[in-house]
Design an enzyme around this catalytic site. Structure first.
Site, PDB file in Angstrom:
ATOM      1  N   GLU A   1       6.514   2.465   2.562  1.00 29.80           N
ATOM      2  CA  GLU A   1       5.192   2.362   3.189  1.00 29.80           C
ATOM      3  C   GLU A   1       5.036   3.293   4.384  1.00 29.80           C
ATOM      4  O   GLU A   1       4.561   2.892   5.440  1.00 29.80           O
ATOM      5  CB  GLU A   1       4.907   0.919   3.632  1.00 29.80           C
ATOM      6  CG  GLU A   1       4.962  -0.082   2.487  1.00 29.80           C
ATOM      7  CD  GLU A   1       4.396  -1.457   2.856  1.00 29.80           C
ATOM      8  OE1 GLU A   1       3.807  -1.593   3.940  1.00 29.80           O
ATOM      9  OE2 GLU A   1       4.548  -2.385   2.042  1.00 29.80           O
TER      10      GLU A   1
ATOM     11  N   ARG B   1      -3.803   4.823  -2.584  1.00 32.29           N
ATOM     12  CA  ARG B   1      -2.725   4.469  -3.523  1.00 32.29           C
ATOM     13  C   ARG B   1      -2.640   5.404  -4.718  1.00 32.29           C
ATOM     14  O   ARG B   1      -1.536   5.717  -5.192  1.00 32.29           O
ATOM     15  CB  ARG B   1      -2.826   3.012  -3.953  1.00 32.29           C
ATOM     16  CG  ARG B   1      -4.078   2.647  -4.702  1.00 32.29           C
ATOM     17  CD  ARG B   1      -4.169   1.128  -4.886  1.00 32.29           C
ATOM     18  NE  ARG B   1      -5.497   0.757  -5.352  1.00 32.29           N
ATOM     19  CZ  ARG B   1      -6.038  -0.442  -5.161  1.00 32.29           C
ATOM     20  NH1 ARG B   1      -5.382  -1.380  -4.505  1.00 32.29           N
ATOM     21  NH2 ARG B   1      -7.236  -0.709  -5.622  1.00 32.29           N
TER      22      ARG B   1
ATOM     23  N   GLU C   1       7.996  -4.957  -3.925  1.00 35.72           N
ATOM     24  CA  GLU C   1       7.839  -6.219  -3.184  1.00 35.72           C
ATOM     25  C   GLU C   1       6.644  -6.915  -3.821  1.00 35.72           C
ATOM     26  O   GLU C   1       5.628  -6.275  -4.071  1.00 35.72           O
ATOM     27  CB  GLU C   1       7.474  -5.989  -1.703  1.00 35.72           C
ATOM     28  CG  GLU C   1       8.596  -5.544  -0.803  1.00 35.72           C
ATOM     29  CD  GLU C   1       8.116  -5.282   0.650  1.00 35.72           C
ATOM     30  OE1 GLU C   1       6.953  -5.589   0.980  1.00 35.72           O
ATOM     31  OE2 GLU C   1       8.920  -4.750   1.428  1.00 35.72           O
TER      32      GLU C   1
END
Ligand code: NAG
Ligand code: NAG
Ligand code: NAG
Ligand code: NAG
Ligand code: NAG
Ligand code: NAG
Length: 547
Positions: A165, A211, A266
């Protein structure tokens, strides 16, 4: 019963440490497979690290934000936890920061005995690419390669993440150029060291604005530069959501033609409690399993952020409600994969690189490979170097000197948006400052202004430069007099302190397998307003600048 299992495993580890090999996981097309029998491997994963916040800081009580507890360095905690990981059907754990100086044999062996593979992030708190002032430098290169050195020998090391991230919204996408350079260099490093082929990927966040560009950017271009797998941190399925409500349907469509494996790095939204993990049926079901290779639940340990599956106190582990829900969800899935032998990847083309514009600011031209030897050679060859500059003054001094002279700082530029990188942008702050001070000094000497140009209010001094020979001469000549050339030679050192080459000493001229991108036009660093005025004042007092 649980206590017995843990004790038995701890004992067994003493005997099995030396030879707990598992069948390595390999990548073919967009899927993972067991190497020997070709059975497809779906990740049933758990994030496994205490006190780790994921944003580059920790909650560790000692040592401040940069301290962390290596989850694989303590055999007794691993033997405490492995039986619980097994109850969760775990075949993969993700660890966020390991300490490469510690011994990991016992934990890795316990995990291998349980059929559990490890994906390790390469960064550490305080030792990672920072999204708002990104760099890919000698220090980070040394950290990342040291983790690879520590983990590569275990057959149950499945992959590495070169970042987590890092770019997280459309204000910091330029940082991805630096992370992608890390991917490229770690892939090359694994090859250079003749380690088993181990994939290097990236774990992305789920920001709607960036994204798709992120997934395209890390996959595009030469395969030597691109990720080997894509991890997706996604929390959009909360409570009793659905395939469509969670957006999983759209994400699946987006990745349906991706050419490398993709999985959830995750998952496990905790907005609705307890977590019943109904998304497990979707993730491993018939719609998603042809595209996704499973996922990693965040996380094992119950902490302040309330994402835990168990709470741990000393030697004892108590399972929480979420643990039981996840365990029964995972026990009831049976994703149908393909065998490697009967699988011919159809989606082999890389994604197209996003164009730099208002939505995306990372150039496809990547920063050069860090080269500690180059930086040392350069610094030793300078005449004007920093003297007694306190850390808090370094920034100011850059601001001043970069505004003086002609392209004084092009050699240390690193702009992920324009793709302009000086050869010395990877060097440490002292070396970079030296380059800048010396560039200015030499311009002044050439203009007949002499030695007083190396002073900067006592922040610089002259030294006797060492005339570069051998490898140093090659490196420095490739970097060019303005520091804007392309260094293609690998350093002659062997890895542990920031150089990744096997080229043995002497007149190294082997070209980099990492494919260092070419440098384009000499970069221009904007003249800071303050430096502009100082430059005017400067005409009458060469080098005598108050900071
Ligand atoms: C292939 O090997 C793995 C690991 O050794 C094993 O778990 C799996 O069941 C095997 N597949 C088949 C079809 O036997
Ligand atoms: C990291 O996250 C924690 C918890 O959300 C927050 O308190 C801390 O300020 C964050 N640190 C950084 C550097 O973003
Ligand atoms: C890695 O494994 C090989 C073969 O088992 C062994 O010879 C070598 O010493 C190991 N290297 C490290 C760094 O553990
Ligand atoms: C982008 O992320 C940075 C770092 O987390 C944060 O400081 C900033 O407020 C965010 N900006 C937007 C527009 O969301
Ligand atoms: C170094 O700088 C500090 C303050 O910036 C000063 O107190 C000290 O005397 C300086 N040392 C030398 C050797 O010039
Ligand atoms: C990179 O260069 C562009 C164009 O000159 C500039 O707008 C941007 O601020 C620079 N980025 C950094 C981080 O210096």
């Amino acid at each position: 019963m649980k206590g017995f299992t843990a004790t038995a495993l701890a004992g067994a580890a003493l005997f099995l440490t030396a030879n707990a090999d598992v069948d390595p996981i390999v990548i073919k097309g967009s899927k993972f497979f067991y190497q020997t029998n070709g059975t497809q491997f779906f990740i049933k994963g758990i994030a496994y690290q205490q006190d780790y916040l994921g944003n580059g800081t920790t909650t560790g009580s000692s040592g401040g934000d940069s301290s962390y507890v290596d989850p694989l360095a303590d055999g007794s905690s691993c033997s405490r936890d492995v039986p619980y990981l097994q109850q969760l059907q775990t075949n993969t754990i993700r660890v966020y920061a390991i300490d490469p100086t510690k011994n990991h044999d016992q934990c890795m062996s316990l995990l291998a005995d349980a059929g559990i593979y490890v994906i390790a992030d390469l960064s550490a708190p305080g030792d990672s690419i920072v999204r708002d002032s990104p760099t890919w430098n000698d220090d980070l290169y040394a950290r990342y390669t040291s983790v690879i050195d520590a983990m590569a020998n275990y057959t149950n090391t499945m992959g590495f993440f070169a970042g987590n991230e890092v770019s997280n919204n459309n204000t910091n996408t330029d940082a991805s150029a630096f992370v992608k350079a890390a991917v490229r260099d770690m892939k090359a490093y694994i090859k250079t060291k003749n380690y088993r082929t181990i994939g290097v990927g990236y774990a992305t966040n789920d920001d709607a604005d960036i994204r798709e560009n992120l997934a395209n950017y890390f996959d595009c271009g030469e395969s030597t530069d691109a990720i080997d797998f894509w991890g997706y941190n996604i929390y959009s399925w909360c409570g009793d959501s659905s395939y469509t409500e969670s957006g999983y349907d759209v994400r699946t469509k987006e990745f349906s033609d991706y050419n490398v494996p993709v999985f959830f790095a995750e998952y496990g939204c905790n907005e609705v409690q307890p977590r019943k993990f109904t998304e497990v049926q979707a993730l491993y079901g018939p719609k998603m399993s042809p595209v996704w290779s499973g996922g990693i639940v965040y996380m094992y340990f119950q902490e302040a952020n309330d994402y835990g599956l168990v709470s741990v106190s000393g030697d004892s582990v108590s399972t929480l409600d979420d643990f039981n829900y996840l365990s029964s969800q995972l026990a009831s899935i049976n994703p149908t994969g393909v065998n490697s032998n009967s699988y011919t990847p159809t989606n082999t083309a890389a994604q197209a690189c996003p164009t730099v514009g208002s939505d995306w600011q990372a150039s496809s031209n990547l920063p050069p490979t860090p080269n500690q030897e180059l930086c040392e050679c350069m610094f030793n060859a300078l005449t004007c170097v920093p003297d007694n500059v306190s850390t808090d003054k370094v920034g100011d001094l850059f601001g001043v000197v970069c505004g003086l002279g002609q392209d004084t700082c092009a050699g240390i530029e690193a702009n992920g948006t324009t793709g302009d990188y000086g050869a010395y942008g990877m060097c440490n702050p002292t070396q970079q400052l030296g380059w800048a001070l010396n560039s200015y000094y030499e311009q002044q000497v050439a203009a007949g202004n002499g030695a007083s140009a190396c002073d900067f209010s006592g922040s610089a001094k002259t030294q006797a430069p060492s005339s570069p020979t051998g490898t140093c001469a090659t490196l420095i000549s490739q970097a060019g007099s303005a520091g804007t050339g392309t260094v293609t030679s690998q350093p002659s050192g062997t890895g542990s302190s920031g150089s990744g080459s096997g080229s043995s000493g002497g007149s190294s001229s082997s070209s980099s397998s990492a494919g260092v991108p070419g440098f384009s036009a000499p970069a221009h660093i904007g003249v800071l307003q303050v430096a502009f005025y100082l430059a005017i004042a400067f005409v009458s007092g060469a080098g005598m600048i108050l900071l």
